[in-house]
Enzyme design. Sequence first.
Site, PDB file in Angstrom:
ATOM      1  N   HIS A   1       0.874  -1.225  -0.099  1.00  0.00           N
ATOM      2  CA  HIS A   1       0.183   0.170  -0.025  1.00  0.00           C
ATOM      3  C   HIS A   1       0.799   1.305   0.096  1.00  0.00           C
ATOM      4  CE1 HIS A   1      -3.145  -2.785   1.028  1.00  0.00           C
ATOM      5  NE2 HIS A   1      -3.039  -2.892   2.051  1.00  0.00           N
TER       6      HIS A   1
ATOM      7  N   ARG B   1      -4.834  13.517   3.320  1.00  0.00           N
ATOM      8  CA  ARG B   1      -5.304  12.685   4.227  1.00  0.00           C
ATOM      9  C   ARG B   1      -6.217  11.739   3.540  1.00  0.00           C
ATOM     10  NH1 ARG B   1      -7.471  15.594   8.984  1.00  0.00           N
ATOM     11  NH2 ARG B   1      -9.391  15.526   7.812  1.00  0.00           N
TER      12      ARG B   1
HETATM   13  N1  LIG Z   1      -8.946  19.658   6.686  1.00  0.00           N
HETATM   14  C1  LIG Z   1      -8.648  19.344   8.007  1.00  0.00           C
HETATM   15  O1  LIG Z   1      -9.138  18.383   8.633  1.00  0.00           O
HETATM   16  C2  LIG Z   1      -7.529  19.922   8.569  1.00  0.00           C
HETATM   17  C3  LIG Z   1      -7.343  19.313   9.832  1.00  0.00           C
HETATM   18  N2  LIG Z   1      -6.081  19.692  10.646  1.00  0.00           N
HETATM   19  C4  LIG Z   1      -5.721  18.928  11.658  1.00  0.00           C
HETATM   20  O2  LIG Z   1      -5.039  19.851  12.698  1.00  0.00           O
HETATM   21  C5  LIG Z   1      -4.083  18.938  13.478  1.00  0.00           C
HETATM   22  C6  LIG Z   1      -2.710  19.504  13.449  1.00  0.00           C
HETATM   23  O3  LIG Z   1      -2.121  19.430  11.959  1.00  0.00           O
HETATM   24  P1  LIG Z   1      -1.067  18.638  11.103  1.00  0.00           P
HETATM   25  O4  LIG Z   1       0.058  19.511  11.553  1.00  0.00           O
HETATM   26  O5  LIG Z   1      -1.272  18.421  10.246  1.00  0.00           O
HETATM   27  O6  LIG Z   1      -0.944  17.401  12.132  1.00  0.00           O
HETATM   28  P2  LIG Z   1       0.013  16.997  13.566  1.00  0.00           P
HETATM   29  O7  LIG Z   1       0.244  18.273  14.313  1.00  0.00           O
HETATM   30  O8  LIG Z   1      -0.863  16.074  14.282  1.00  0.00           O
HETATM   31  O9  LIG Z   1       1.048  16.181  13.188  1.00  0.00           O
HETATM   32  C7  LIG Z   1       2.189  16.784  12.328  1.00  0.00           C
HETATM   33  C8  LIG Z   1       3.239  15.808  12.184  1.00  0.00           C
HETATM   34  O10 LIG Z   1       4.050  15.789  13.332  1.00  0.00           O
HETATM   35  C9  LIG Z   1       4.197  14.558  13.878  1.00  0.00           C
HETATM   36  N3  LIG Z   1       4.069  14.612  15.298  1.00  0.00           N
HETATM   37  C10 LIG Z   1       3.009  14.718  16.046  1.00  0.00           C
HETATM   38  N4  LIG Z   1       3.579  14.694  17.288  1.00  0.00           N
HETATM   39  C11 LIG Z   1       4.958  14.683  17.129  1.00  0.00           C
HETATM   40  C12 LIG Z   1       5.941  14.578  18.264  1.00  0.00           C
HETATM   41  N5  LIG Z   1       5.364  14.785  19.590  1.00  0.00           N
HETATM   42  N6  LIG Z   1       7.303  14.733  17.902  1.00  0.00           N
HETATM   43  C13 LIG Z   1       7.502  14.386  16.694  1.00  0.00           C
HETATM   44  N7  LIG Z   1       6.700  14.597  15.507  1.00  0.00           N
HETATM   45  C14 LIG Z   1       5.303  14.641  15.779  1.00  0.00           C
HETATM   46  C15 LIG Z   1       2.977  13.645  13.238  1.00  0.00           C
HETATM   47  O11 LIG Z   1       3.503  12.305  13.334  1.00  0.00           O
HETATM   48  P3  LIG Z   1       2.285  11.291  13.875  1.00  0.00           P
HETATM   49  O12 LIG Z   1       1.167  11.210  12.993  1.00  0.00           O
HETATM   50  O13 LIG Z   1       2.976  10.052  13.849  1.00  0.00           O
HETATM   51  O14 LIG Z   1       1.985  11.369  15.231  1.00  0.00           O
HETATM   52  C16 LIG Z   1       2.804  14.312  11.871  1.00  0.00           C
HETATM   53  O15 LIG Z   1       3.604  13.871  10.897  1.00  0.00           O
HETATM   54  C17 LIG Z   1      -4.418  17.576  13.037  1.00  0.00           C
HETATM   55  O16 LIG Z   1      -5.056  17.027  13.946  1.00  0.00           O
HETATM   56  C18 LIG Z   1      -5.027  17.668  11.635  1.00  0.00           C
HETATM   57  O17 LIG Z   1      -5.928  16.694  11.351  1.00  0.00           O
HETATM   58  C19 LIG Z   1      -5.086  20.713   9.977  1.00  0.00           C
HETATM   59  C20 LIG Z   1      -5.598  21.326   8.904  1.00  0.00           C
HETATM   60  C21 LIG Z   1      -6.648  20.831   8.053  1.00  0.00           C
HETATM   61  O1  LIG Z   2      -4.154  -4.864   3.562  1.00  0.00           O
HETATM   62  C1  LIG Z   2      -4.352  -4.474   4.901  1.00  0.00           C
HETATM   63  O2  LIG Z   2      -4.902  -3.192   5.023  1.00  0.00           O
HETATM   64  C2  LIG Z   2      -5.541  -3.084   6.203  1.00  0.00           C
HETATM   65  C3  LIG Z   2      -5.923  -1.459   6.144  1.00  0.00           C
HETATM   66  O3  LIG Z   2      -6.854  -1.127   5.306  1.00  0.00           O
HETATM   67  P1  LIG Z   2      -7.659   0.039   5.312  1.00  0.00           P
HETATM   68  O4  LIG Z   2      -8.452   0.316   4.155  1.00  0.00           O
HETATM   69  O5  LIG Z   2      -8.709  -0.159   6.581  1.00  0.00           O
HETATM   70  O6  LIG Z   2      -6.849   1.269   5.784  1.00  0.00           O
HETATM   71  C4  LIG Z   2      -4.823  -3.513   7.431  1.00  0.00           C
HETATM   72  O7  LIG Z   2      -5.555  -3.330   8.700  1.00  0.00           O
HETATM   73  C5  LIG Z   2      -4.602  -4.780   7.403  1.00  0.00           C
HETATM   74  O8  LIG Z   2      -3.583  -5.316   8.384  1.00  0.00           O
HETATM   75  C6  LIG Z   2      -3.841  -5.190   6.053  1.00  0.00           C
HETATM   76  O9  LIG Z   2      -3.511  -6.445   5.619  1.00  0.00           O
END
Ligand SMILES: NC(=O)C1=CN([C@@H]2O[C@H](COP(=O)(O)OP(=O)(O)OC[C@H]3O[C@@H](n4cnc5c(N)ncnc54)[C@H](OP(=O)(O)O)[C@@H]3O)[C@@H](O)[C@H]2O)C=CC1
Ligand SMILES: O=C1O[C@H](COP(=O)(O)O)[C@@H](O)[C@H](O)[C@H]1O
Length: 518
Positions: free
Chosen positions: A265, A392
């Site tokens: 994927h 996303r």
């Molecule tokens: N249209 C919409 O719905 C929109 C929604 N948003 C929302 O706003 C929020 C913030 O946005 P965004 O900046 O995109 O996302 P985040 O702030 O959640 O994350 C940004 C990135 O930083 C990583 N990260 C998070 N915590 C840490 C940490 N403690 N140390 C290092 N890396 C970290 C995340 O990785 P990991 O995922 O692994 O934690 C991700 O890759 C999100 O919840 C997002 O969904 C923002 C804009 C538009």
């Molecule tokens: O192929 C797989 O995908 C699913 C996740 O699929 P999603 O469409 O729900 O994001 C994953 O849970 C599974 O382990 C894997 O075999």
Amino acid sequence: MGEGEQDRRPMSACVMEEKKCFIANKLVLSVIVLGASGDLAKKKTFPALFTLFRKGFLPKNLKLIGYARSKLSNSDLHEKIKGYLKGDDKTKQEFLDRITYVQGQYDGDEGFQGLEKALQEREKDFQGAPLGRLFYLALPPSVYPQVCAGIKKNCTHMNSTGKGSWLRLVIEKPFGMDLKSSEDLANKLGELFPEEQLYRIDHYLGKELMQNMLVLRFANQFLSPTWHRNFISNVQICFKEPFGTEGRGGYFDEFGIIRDVMQNHLTQILALLAMEQPVTLSADDIRDEKVRLLRALSPVALDDTVLGQYTAAGDQPGYLDDETVPKGSKTPTFATCVMRIHNERWAGVPWIMKAGKALNERKVEIRVQYKPPAASIHGDVINEMRNELVLRLQPDEAIYMKIVVKKPGLEMESIVSELDLSYKQRYGDTYIPDAYERLILDAIRGDQQHFVRRDELRAAWAAFTPLLHAIDNGEAEPMQYPAGSRGPPASDILVAKAGFVKNANYIWKREDVPGDIS
Ligand SMILES: NC(=O)C1=CN([C@@H]2O[C@H](COP(=O)(O)OP(=O)(O)OC[C@H]3O[C@@H](n4cnc5c(N)ncnc54)[C@H](OP(=O)(O)O)[C@@H]3O)[C@@H](O)[C@H]2O)C=CC1
Ligand SMILES: O=C1O[C@H](COP(=O)(O)O)[C@@H](O)[C@H](O)[C@H]1O
């Protein structure tokens, strides 16, 4: 049997014609679901077929045959499936009435001869009409060679091959365990059926944002020139699930997270994101470009990898608590891998893949992080305020671009905000098809664009096989992380080392912006 003329119009064209593309044509379609008694068939294959049926995308002349080893009557199979179909009772019944069951083994000829008899019986009244036979293998890949041999020998005798007749096979991952086993499987299937008849599903290619990728990338002039190492600092492709193996540990343990979601994927996502523009939108032109890109991937290095395995936390059991998981298993349920693409466009740009089970949230997203301005007049803080294009895939499809703007108000202060395309907000109740619906429809239409070609698979396995063998040989052990967390902290360190800069001050929809200055 040659491929006939197919209706290759995009779904949007069908929608404009009140979704009647297939109702209008004369195709006599039989869908044969092998492994009909199993989980995939009842949870994904039949429900997807039902939705296509309910929405008028399947030909009027449709019959479905379930095939499996279990002793079942037609109504036993209907009962198994029924609860998973979404729609009104009348339409459900109309759909179920089209499904019959044939019992048979996956080896030998007898079962397949019974299947052929049922197909002949169904097709005999349509001499000269275009016939379609879609074999959907909802089965473990270990039986693919024998099942395909049984089909080839016994079920390819379509008597009335009218113009446009076809026979296709849809197969599901896992396609092997490494490069060699995948090639062995591909050789065996390739001896039986040509590539044009084999539809390898990667259901991520059926997801809305993946379908959008070529439009987004190649129809937006502002994006194209910056899609390059000169502007982009790093790219992250992240898959997070909040649940663990939940009794599927026996299956999962053989594979681990890299084989389960990364090699397939996430690599498909990477290919579509990084490839060059295809010459046309034909399936093979697109897949040629994907292959070129995948072949430029350097094998993932152990040093560029962090592995994890979840442990019990709160009321969530640990991986090793799953009774179907072998005691003391070292199988990774989490991995972060920094990938490198050796080509002119991407040299020096880390492509970070991160995937894990039992994490803090459900999310699949792509995060393209741009470099900071080369000579900032706004101070060093700008280094942390990176432009980021986030796609996303789930949940709640969205595309947003983080941009730096002046904070509204009297002060001259820079803040990160976003250009936001949230699908729900922008497209309201527009129906977003399930990945399986889209892909099954494509297979019926004969469009292989969103199916994995053999050489793509080979290149994807080549990138991961050395790492997988090293892990299998015990050269790397997973770090423990508590279920419900973000994974091992070493992953963040690796990601930061690769160049990702987390903007600590970004707040989504802050209530006090714009502020009240009255
Ligand atoms: N249209 C919409 O719905 C929109 C929604 N948003 C929302 O706003 C929020 C913030 O946005 P965004 O900046 O995109 O996302 P985040 O702030 O959640 O994350 C940004 C990135 O930083 C990583 N990260 C998070 N915590 C840490 C940490 N403690 N140390 C290092 N890396 C970290 C995340 O990785 P990991 O995922 O692994 O934690 C991700 O890759 C999100 O919840 C997002 O969904 C923002 C804009 C538009
Ligand atoms: O192929 C797989 O995908 C699913 C996740 O699929 P999603 O469409 O729900 O994001 C994953 O849970 C599974 O382990 C894997 O075999």
